[in-house]
Design a protein around this motif. Structure first.
Motif, PDB file in Angstrom:
ATOM      1  N   THR A   1     -27.999  20.831   0.170  1.00 42.84           N
ATOM      2  CA  THR A   1     -26.546  20.549  -0.050  1.00 42.84           C
ATOM      3  C   THR A   1     -26.040  21.486  -1.117  1.00 42.84           C
ATOM      4  O   THR A   1     -26.719  21.973  -1.891  1.00 42.84           O
ATOM      5  CB  THR A   1     -26.334  19.247  -0.656  1.00 42.84           C
ATOM      6  N   VAL A   2     -24.765  22.071  -0.709  1.00 41.48           N
ATOM      7  CA  VAL A   2     -23.860  23.018  -1.533  1.00 41.48           C
ATOM      8  C   VAL A   2     -22.938  22.268  -1.947  1.00 41.48           C
ATOM      9  O   VAL A   2     -22.199  21.569  -1.618  1.00 41.48           O
ATOM     10  CB  VAL A   2     -23.904  24.313  -0.914  1.00 41.48           C
ATOM     11  N   TYR A   3     -22.592  22.676  -3.684  1.00 41.92           N
ATOM     12  CA  TYR A   3     -21.068  22.098  -4.088  1.00 41.92           C
ATOM     13  C   TYR A   3     -20.355  23.069  -4.436  1.00 41.92           C
ATOM     14  O   TYR A   3     -20.809  24.449  -4.914  1.00 41.92           O
ATOM     15  CB  TYR A   3     -21.774  21.334  -5.389  1.00 41.92           C
ATOM     16  N   LEU A   4     -19.119  22.769  -4.580  1.00 41.87           N
ATOM     17  CA  LEU A   4     -18.199  23.673  -5.220  1.00 41.87           C
ATOM     18  C   LEU A   4     -17.433  22.782  -6.132  1.00 41.87           C
ATOM     19  O   LEU A   4     -16.494  21.997  -5.814  1.00 41.87           O
ATOM     20  CB  LEU A   4     -17.151  24.237  -4.120  1.00 41.87           C
ATOM     21  N   GLN A   5     -17.641  23.253  -7.511  1.00 36.68           N
ATOM     22  CA  GLN A   5     -16.668  22.755  -8.541  1.00 36.68           C
ATOM     23  C   GLN A   5     -15.349  23.266  -8.862  1.00 36.68           C
ATOM     24  O   GLN A   5     -15.866  24.537  -9.170  1.00 36.68           O
ATOM     25  CB  GLN A   5     -17.634  22.477  -9.827  1.00 36.68           C
ATOM     26  N   MET A   6     -14.538  22.761  -8.544  1.00 38.66           N
ATOM     27  CA  MET A   6     -13.127  23.409  -8.812  1.00 38.66           C
ATOM     28  C   MET A   6     -12.619  22.977 -10.069  1.00 38.66           C
ATOM     29  O   MET A   6     -12.073  21.806 -10.021  1.00 38.66           O
ATOM     30  CB  MET A   6     -12.383  23.410  -7.685  1.00 38.66           C
ATOM     31  N   ASN A   7     -12.360  23.739 -11.057  1.00 35.69           N
ATOM     32  CA  ASN A   7     -11.682  23.496 -12.386  1.00 35.69           C
ATOM     33  C   ASN A   7     -10.330  24.218 -12.499  1.00 35.69           C
ATOM     34  O   ASN A   7     -10.033  25.205 -11.747  1.00 35.69           O
ATOM     35  CB  ASN A   7     -12.497  23.773 -13.477  1.00 35.69           C
ATOM     36  N   SER A   8      -9.415  23.679 -13.289  1.00 34.33           N
ATOM     37  CA  SER A   8      -8.129  24.384 -13.589  1.00 34.33           C
ATOM     38  C   SER A   8      -7.264  24.809 -12.301  1.00 34.33           C
ATOM     39  O   SER A   8      -6.941  25.822 -11.990  1.00 34.33           O
ATOM     40  CB  SER A   8      -8.191  25.691 -14.318  1.00 34.33           C
ATOM     41  N   LEU A   9      -7.251  23.639 -11.254  1.00 40.99           N
ATOM     42  CA  LEU A   9      -6.823  23.660  -9.998  1.00 40.99           C
ATOM     43  C   LEU A   9      -5.251  24.380 -10.195  1.00 40.99           C
ATOM     44  O   LEU A   9      -4.493  23.747 -10.852  1.00 40.99           O
ATOM     45  CB  LEU A   9      -6.966  22.670  -9.146  1.00 40.99           C
ATOM     46  N   LYS A  10      -5.031  25.193  -9.306  1.00 40.49           N
ATOM     47  CA  LYS A  10      -3.434  25.702  -8.951  1.00 40.49           C
ATOM     48  C   LYS A  10      -2.946  25.316  -7.924  1.00 40.49           C
ATOM     49  O   LYS A  10      -3.672  25.183  -6.908  1.00 40.49           O
ATOM     50  CB  LYS A  10      -3.517  27.320  -9.206  1.00 40.49           C
ATOM     51  N   PRO A  11      -1.535  25.259  -7.647  1.00 44.05           N
ATOM     52  CA  PRO A  11      -0.770  24.816  -6.270  1.00 44.05           C
ATOM     53  C   PRO A  11      -1.471  25.696  -5.241  1.00 44.05           C
ATOM     54  O   PRO A  11      -1.544  25.558  -4.175  1.00 44.05           O
ATOM     55  CB  PRO A  11       0.444  24.847  -6.774  1.00 44.05           C
ATOM     56  N   GLU A  12      -1.535  27.019  -5.743  1.00 43.76           N
ATOM     57  CA  GLU A  12      -2.264  28.220  -4.690  1.00 43.76           C
ATOM     58  C   GLU A  12      -3.495  27.884  -4.186  1.00 43.76           C
ATOM     59  O   GLU A  12      -3.931  28.756  -3.433  1.00 43.76           O
ATOM     60  CB  GLU A  12      -1.724  29.643  -5.263  1.00 43.76           C
TER      61      GLU A  12
ATOM     62  N   THR B   1     -17.282  27.029  -9.594  1.00 42.75           N
ATOM     63  CA  THR B   1     -18.567  27.353  -9.551  1.00 42.75           C
ATOM     64  C   THR B   1     -19.462  26.775  -8.234  1.00 42.75           C
ATOM     65  O   THR B   1     -19.085  25.556  -8.002  1.00 42.75           O
ATOM     66  CB  THR B   1     -19.231  26.499 -10.911  1.00 42.75           C
ATOM     67  N   ILE B   2     -20.221  27.584  -7.925  1.00 43.21           N
ATOM     68  CA  ILE B   2     -20.873  27.046  -6.375  1.00 43.21           C
ATOM     69  C   ILE B   2     -22.102  26.945  -6.989  1.00 43.21           C
ATOM     70  O   ILE B   2     -22.955  27.602  -7.682  1.00 43.21           O
ATOM     71  CB  ILE B   2     -20.824  28.129  -5.425  1.00 43.21           C
ATOM     72  N   SER B   3     -22.913  25.782  -6.626  1.00 43.77           N
ATOM     73  CA  SER B   3     -24.411  25.523  -6.856  1.00 43.77           C
ATOM     74  C   SER B   3     -25.056  24.702  -5.585  1.00 43.77           C
ATOM     75  O   SER B   3     -24.144  24.402  -4.563  1.00 43.77           O
ATOM     76  CB  SER B   3     -24.540  24.550  -7.812  1.00 43.77           C
ATOM     77  N   ARG B   4     -26.137  24.787  -5.726  1.00 45.33           N
ATOM     78  CA  ARG B   4     -26.900  24.144  -4.511  1.00 45.33           C
ATOM     79  C   ARG B   4     -28.111  23.286  -4.901  1.00 45.33           C
ATOM     80  O   ARG B   4     -28.521  23.383  -6.258  1.00 45.33           O
ATOM     81  CB  ARG B   4     -27.552  25.197  -3.752  1.00 45.33           C
ATOM     82  N   GLU B   5     -28.650  22.317  -4.210  1.00 39.55           N
ATOM     83  CA  GLU B   5     -29.675  21.621  -4.112  1.00 39.55           C
ATOM     84  C   GLU B   5     -30.335  21.603  -2.988  1.00 39.55           C
ATOM     85  O   GLU B   5     -29.825  21.037  -1.758  1.00 39.55           O
ATOM     86  CB  GLU B   5     -28.925  20.012  -4.513  1.00 39.55           C
ATOM     87  N   ASN B   6     -31.352  22.329  -3.246  1.00 41.71           N
ATOM     88  CA  ASN B   6     -32.351  22.744  -2.006  1.00 41.71           C
ATOM     89  C   ASN B   6     -32.859  21.479  -1.335  1.00 41.71           C
ATOM     90  O   ASN B   6     -32.858  21.274  -0.093  1.00 41.71           O
ATOM     91  CB  ASN B   6     -33.262  23.758  -2.420  1.00 41.71           C
ATOM     92  N   ALA B   7     -33.380  20.658  -1.917  1.00 43.50           N
ATOM     93  CA  ALA B   7     -34.170  19.594  -1.513  1.00 43.50           C
ATOM     94  C   ALA B   7     -33.131  18.613  -0.574  1.00 43.50           C
ATOM     95  O   ALA B   7     -33.717  18.091   0.420  1.00 43.50           O
ATOM     96  CB  ALA B   7     -34.397  18.629  -2.645  1.00 43.50           C
ATOM     97  N   LYS B   8     -31.824  18.894  -0.794  1.00 41.02           N
ATOM     98  CA  LYS B   8     -30.919  17.930   0.058  1.00 41.02           C
ATOM     99  C   LYS B   8     -30.257  18.806   0.778  1.00 41.02           C
ATOM    100  O   LYS B   8     -29.352  18.414   1.706  1.00 41.02           O
ATOM    101  CB  LYS B   8     -29.942  17.074  -0.968  1.00 41.02           C
TER     102      LYS B   8
END
Length: 123
Positions: free
Chosen positions: A78-89, A69-76
């Motif tokens: 800043t952009v985030y990338l929440q990575m769940n269920s990570l795989k070796p690939e 999930t990508i999200s942003r915080e305009n005031a900062k």
């Protein structure tokens, strides 16, 4: 000029989660979207996700849809990338970038890039 600084990478096990952050500074007033790309050893740098700065529309590659999930915080700026269920690939160096064009999934459309942060997922 724009500077991008990524953080949050690391070594995790398959199934774990990580959150990457990317802070932008400098002349960001005309930025259109911020994106995440990744590059595994010996491979091309591929699109992962992007978010439009105005409106917040999001875009994902098929390989991460439903897990990241990508999200942003305009005031900062800043952009985030929440990575769940990570795989070796998912193991790669992850880069954030800024584009001033509408081609948000196209690597060549991005003007500024961060230095990258390593994500390693063990099986």
């Amino acid at each position: 000029q724009v500077q991008l600084v990524e953080s949050g990478g690391g070594l995790v096990q398959a199934g774990d989660s990580l959150r990457l952050s990317c802070a932008a500074s400098g002349r960001t007033f005309s930025l259109y979207a911020m994106g995440w790309f990744r590059q595994a050893p010996g491979k091309e740098r591929d699109f992962v996700a992007a978010i439009k700065w105005s409106g917040g529309n999001t875009y994902y590659s098929d390989s991460v849809k439903g897990r990241f999930t990508i999200s942003r915080e305009n005031a900062k700026n800043t952009v985030y990338l929440q990575m769940n269920s990570l795989k070796p690939e998912d193991t790669a160096v992850y880069y954030c970038a800024i584009t001033r064009s509408g081609w948000v999934t196209t690597k060549g459309a991005y003007d500024y890039w961060g230095q990258g942060t390593q994500v390693t997922v063990s099986s």
